[in-house]
Motif scaffolding. Structure first.
Motif, PDB file in Angstrom:
ATOM      1  N   THR A 224       0.691  -1.154   0.044  1.00 14.93           N
ATOM      2  CA  THR A 224      -0.002  -0.072   0.093  1.00 14.93           C
ATOM      3  C   THR A 224       0.888   1.147   0.114  1.00 14.93           C
ATOM      4  O   THR A 224       2.049   1.077  -0.478  1.00 14.93           O
ATOM      5  N   PHE A 243      -6.627   1.289  -3.985  1.00 14.37           N
ATOM      6  CA  PHE A 243      -7.202   2.296  -4.350  1.00 14.37           C
ATOM      7  C   PHE A 243      -7.673   2.187  -5.954  1.00 14.37           C
ATOM      8  O   PHE A 243      -8.762   2.213  -6.373  1.00 14.37           O
ATOM      9  N   ILE A 267      -9.167   4.934   8.228  1.00 17.29           N
ATOM     10  CA  ILE A 267      -9.354   3.726   7.839  1.00 17.29           C
ATOM     11  C   ILE A 267      -7.875   2.863   7.899  1.00 17.29           C
ATOM     12  O   ILE A 267      -7.077   3.749   7.458  1.00 17.29           O
ATOM     13  N   CYS A 272      -9.460  -1.386   4.662  1.00 12.83           N
ATOM     14  CA  CYS A 272      -9.833  -0.831   3.491  1.00 12.83           C
ATOM     15  C   CYS A 272      -9.754  -2.068   2.272  1.00 12.83           C
ATOM     16  O   CYS A 272     -10.421  -2.057   1.476  1.00 12.83           O
TER      17      CYS A 272
HETATM   18  S1  SF4 Z   1      -5.986   3.076   3.399  1.00 11.23           S
HETATM   19 FE1  SF4 Z   1      -6.593   1.836   1.530  1.00 11.23          FE
HETATM   20  S2  SF4 Z   1      -6.109   3.345   0.052  1.00 11.23           S
HETATM   21 FE2  SF4 Z   1      -5.057   4.155   1.703  1.00 11.23          FE
HETATM   22  S3  SF4 Z   1      -3.175   3.294   1.731  1.00 11.23           S
HETATM   23 FE3  SF4 Z   1      -4.139   1.806   2.686  1.00 11.23          FE
HETATM   24  S4  SF4 Z   1      -4.936   0.394   1.443  1.00 11.23           S
HETATM   25 FE4  SF4 Z   1      -4.164   2.346   0.201  1.00 11.23          FE
END
Ligand code: SF4
Length: 332
Positions: A224, A243, A267, A272
């Motif tokens: 991520t 994302f 989050i 996520c």
């Molecule tokens: S919250 Fe989701 S979009 Fe943000 S870095 Fe973590 S995995 Fe990626």
């Protein structure tokens, strides 16, 4: 009416990059063009890459590629769908085109240079690959070819071969145009190293028919935003492949929530990814169920491919008769 042609390589299991980049597009083009949309599992092309070619797996992979396309909604009774080696005219036209194509032009093809550079001994078939591709398209006098941008050079060569044939033997072939599906190049691999691609191995891909728990294991391990070392560190979804996947699989409210909450550490990455997995499950479950149903009746798939080859030959035969006549072969 325009005629669409596209070739599908039977190399390994189709993945979500194939689905969003090509297969989904085949279904909608099929609805638009009906029997003027021609799709071919290009098993002859599979022979040109000795690193990926395995004779023990070719038939199975060809079959699975047909099954996967039918599972995502391509209806073989509404389009022409067949296997390249079942229509020998592809090879015949390819040989005629081989004699119209300078070796120097083929050696300049970027894909050839990339692939040949990795091989100790380069098969002539790899050099001839774009000539066979030109034959695939022009055998049906197709004028529309949905491709990724990495195929631009090959389509340009196809146009050049059509021009050369027309100039040498008389007006016969249209000059086909490429229709780009830009999504195909934008879907990142789940290992975080560039585009999702079968050639990079299974760690890069999320298989369309892969068991959902295996898909989850890959998502769970996927990188991520590296800035999120701790749960409390804010992130940037714009640099995160999770994302990118949300944009493919999740509903708009989820995408918007992630876009906001990631930036303020509202989050965590595991949650996520769980949200993403819900969307993946909704999208892939019906495809996988349909594939399992189709797999129960392999003879139906074979019959559909036999019928597809018959329909393809019905279009190809008069084109080849015209070509043979123009090239000057003795008629009996
Ligand atoms: S919250 Fe989701 S979009 Fe943000 S870095 Fe973590 S995995 Fe990626």
């Amino acid at each position: 009416m325009s005629r669409v042609f596209s070739g599908i390589q039977p190399t390994g299991q189709p993945h979500i990059g194939n689905y969003f980049g090509a297969m989904r597009n085949y279904v909608s083009l099929g609805e638009q063009y009906g029997k003027n949309s021609i799709y071919c599992v290009v098993d002859l092309h599979a022979l040109t890459n000795p690193a990926a070619f395995d004779p023990r797996l070719l038939a199975q992979r060809t079959f699975e590629m047909a099954l996967a396309n039918f599972a995502v909604g391509l209806d073989p009774s509404k389009v022409v769908f067949f296997v390249q080696s079942h229509v020998p005219e592809h090879q015949e036209l390819s040989w005629i085109f081989t004699n119209l194509t300078p070796v120097g032009e083929l050696e300049r093809m970027t894909q050839y240079k990339d692939k040949a550079g990795q091989l100790e001994s380069v098969p002539a078939g790899l050099l001839m690959y774009p000539v066979l591709m030109a034959a695939d398209i022009l055998l049906y006098k197709a004028d529309t070819v949905p491709v990724g941008e990495d195929q631009t050079q090959h389509i340009e060569l196809t146009r050049e071969i059509a021009r050369r044939f027309n100039h040498t033997f008389g007006e016969t072939f249209p000059e086909p145009k490429a229709v780009y599906n830009k999504d195909a190049l934008r879907i990142p691999g789940v290992d975080g190293h560039g585009k999702m691609s079968k050639s990079k191995g299974e760690n890069s891909t999320l298989g369309l028919l892969e068991p959902l728990d295996a898909v989850w294991q890959k998502l769970r391990a996927a990188p991520t935003d590296p800035a999120r070392v701790r749960r409390t560190d804010p992130g940037n979804p714009d640099v995160c492949l999770i994302f990118d996947y949300h944009k493919l699989f999740s509903d708009l409210p989820i995408i918007e929530m992630v876009n906001v909450e990631c930036r303020r550490a509202g989050i965590g990455c595991v949650d996520c990814k769980k949200k993403l997995m819900e969307g993946v499950t909704v999208a892939l479950s019906p495809i996988q169920e349909r594939a399992a149903e189709l797999a129960q009746h392999p003879d139906d798939i074979r019959d559909a491919l036999a019928q597809g080859a018959k329909e393809a030959r019905a279009i190809a035969a008069p084109v080849m008769a015209e070509v043979r006549e123009k090239v000057g072969f003795l008629k009996l």
